[in-house]
Write an enzyme that holds these catalytic residues in place. Structure first.
Site, PDB file in Angstrom:
ATOM      1  N   SER A 161     -11.279  14.528   1.039  1.00 62.81           N
ATOM      2  CA  SER A 161     -11.085  15.131  -0.267  1.00 62.81           C
ATOM      3  C   SER A 161     -11.827  16.470  -0.348  1.00 62.81           C
ATOM      4  O   SER A 161     -11.595  17.344   0.482  1.00 62.81           O
ATOM      5  CB  SER A 161     -11.520  14.148  -1.361  1.00 62.81           C
ATOM      6  OG  SER A 161     -11.044  14.555  -2.629  1.00 62.81           O
ATOM      7  N   ASP A 264      -0.640  10.174  -2.364  1.00 60.32           N
ATOM      8  CA  ASP A 264      -1.688  11.091  -2.812  1.00 60.32           C
ATOM      9  C   ASP A 264      -1.078  12.400  -3.309  1.00 60.32           C
ATOM     10  O   ASP A 264      -0.230  12.989  -2.625  1.00 60.32           O
ATOM     11  CB  ASP A 264      -2.633  11.356  -1.636  1.00 60.32           C
ATOM     12  CG  ASP A 264      -3.841  12.192  -1.999  1.00 60.32           C
ATOM     13  OD1 ASP A 264      -4.019  12.529  -3.178  1.00 60.32           O
ATOM     14  OD2 ASP A 264      -4.623  12.501  -1.080  1.00 60.32           O
ATOM     15  N   HIS A 296      -4.980   8.286  -2.646  1.00 55.12           N
ATOM     16  CA  HIS A 296      -6.103   9.145  -2.269  1.00 55.12           C
ATOM     17  C   HIS A 296      -7.317   8.309  -1.846  1.00 55.12           C
ATOM     18  O   HIS A 296      -7.730   7.402  -2.564  1.00 55.12           O
ATOM     19  CB  HIS A 296      -6.455  10.048  -3.454  1.00 55.12           C
ATOM     20  CG  HIS A 296      -7.396  11.154  -3.134  1.00 55.12           C
ATOM     21  ND1 HIS A 296      -7.094  12.136  -2.200  1.00 55.12           N
ATOM     22  CD2 HIS A 296      -8.630  11.454  -3.604  1.00 55.12           C
ATOM     23  CE1 HIS A 296      -8.104  12.988  -2.131  1.00 55.12           C
ATOM     24  NE2 HIS A 296      -9.045  12.595  -2.969  1.00 55.12           N
TER      25      HIS A 296
END
Length: 321
Positions: A161, A264, A296
C-alpha cells in the site's frame, strides 16, 4: 479531530469519513512485544535508528542452520502501509506476516517504523525511510545481527500500500544517490498506493457491485491528508506515470515483483506500473501476481487463505532465486 457529524463511510480501520467532509485518523494501539517465536524459530528485536527523530525498526533473524553458523542471509527492508497516516512495524498484522515470511524465506527483515502524517506530513515519512535504508545498505550500522549474518550483496526493498509507494521512491533514489549506495537486488510492491487525476478504466466507480475496503473517494483524500503541501493527485510522488515523473529506467534494482488484488481499487495502478516498467528500457526482470477476487492487503488479515499462501510461496522464490 472530534466531530458530531454522521459517519458517511468506513474506510480502512484507521480512517473514517463524515458526511460534512471531515476525516478522522485513528492510530492502532496494538503492539507485539519482543519474544522468541518457538513455532517459526525466528528471533526478533527492536532497534533505534535515530534517537532524535525516533525512527526505529523491528529486525527478524531466521533460524541458524545447525553447523552453518556462518551462513549469510539476504535482507529485506520493509515499509508498512496505512495511507502514510497509520500502521506500525510493531502491529500484530505486520509482525505475524513478516515473522512467517522471515522463517519461510530464510531472510533477515528490517521492518521500518517511520513517522506518520498528519502529525508529521510527507515528505517526513520518505526522509525517515531513506535514512533507514541508508542505515542498512551503507553497512555503517553497528548491529551485530546484520554484521554477522547479513549478505549485503542481496538486499531487497519492499512494502504494501503506502509502503509500496515508499519502496518505489527509495529504489528510484538509489541511482541518484551521492552516498555511494549499491543497487539493491530486488523490489516487491504489494498493492502499491499510486493514484492520479485521470481515472483508469477499472477505476470507474460502478456503485455497490464490489465490496472493497478502500473506496475511490478515500484513495483520493488520503494523499491530500498525508501530504498537505502536494501539488495534487498528479504529484510525481503519488503518480509516477505523469510526464514530468522520473523515468522508471532509473530504478535501482535488478528485479521487481508487483502484486495486485483483483478487487482492490488500486489494482489498475499496480498493473500500470508493471506495464510501464516493461517498456521503460529498464534492464531488469519484472513479474506480476494478480490475486483474483481478493481485496486490498488481504494477505495481512487472512494469511492462511489459498491466495495468500500462493503469494507467500512466490515471495519466497523471489528472494531466493
Amino acid at each position: 479531530m472530534t466531530t458530531n457529524s454522521e459517519v458517511d463511510q468506513e474506510g480502512p480501520s484507521h480512517l473514517q469519513e463524515y458526511k460534512d467532509g471531515n476525516m478522522e485518523v485513528f492510530t492502532a494501539p496494538d503492539f507485539v512485544q519482543v519474544v522468541y517465536d518457538l513455532i517459526n524459530e525466528v528471533s526478533f528485536k527492536d532497534i533505534i535508528i535515530d534517537r532524535k527523530t525516533g525512527v526505529s525498526a523491528r529486525l527478524y533473524l531466521p533460524k541458524q542452520v545447525e553447523n552453518q553458523q556462518e551462513k549469510k542471509f539476504p535482507i529485506l527492508v520493509y515499509y508498512h502501509g496505512g495511507g502514510f497516516c497509520s500502521g506500525s512495524a510493531f502491529s500484530p498484522q505486520y509482525h505475524n506476516y513478516l515473522n512467517s515470511l522471515s522463517s519461510k524465506a530464510s531472510i533477515i527483515i528490517v521492518s521500518v517504523e517511520y513517522r506518520l502524517a498528519p502529525e508529521h506530513p510527507l515528505p517526513t515519512g520518505y526522509e525517515d525511510s531513506w535514512q533507514a535504508l541508508q542505515w542498512v545498505v551503507l553497512e555503517t550500522n553497528n548491529d551485530a545481527w546484520l554484521q554477522n549474518h547479513a549478505d549485503f550483496g542481496r538486499v531487497f526493498v519492499g512494502g504494501d500500500s503506502a509502503g509500496g509507494n515508499i519502496a518505489h521512491h527509495m529504489v528510484m533514489k538509489i541511482n541518484g544517490s551521492s552516498e555511494g549506495m549499491k543497487l539493491v537486488k530486488g523490489m516487491v510492491l504489494v498493492h502499491p498506493y499510486f493514484w492520479g487525476v485521470e481515472r483508469l478504466e477499472c477505476e470507474i466507480d460502478k456503485g455497490e457491485d464490489e465490496s472493497t475496503s478502500l473506496s475511490f473517494d478515500l484513495a483520493d483524500k488520503i494523499w491530500l491528508i498525508a501530504c498537505p503541501g502536494t501539488s495534487g493527485k498528479d504529484d510525481v510522488r503519488i503518480n509516477p506515470f505523469v510526464g514530468c515523473a522520473p523515468s522508471l529506467v532509473g530504478l535501482g534494482c535488478e528485479k521487481v515483483m508487483v502484486c495486485v488484488g483483483g478487487k482492490d481499487v488500486l489494482r489498475g495502478r499496480g498493473r500500470l506500473y508493471y506495464e510501464k516498467l516493461k517498456v521503460s528500457g529498464w534492464k531488469g526482470m519484472v513479474e506480476l501476481l494478480e490475486s483474483h477476487g481478493e481485496d486490498h492487503v488481504f494477505h495481512l488479515f487472512n494469511p492462511a487463505c489459498d491466495k495468500a499462501l500462493e503469494m507467500m510461496k512466490l515471495l519466497v522464490d523471489f528472494f531466493n532465486y
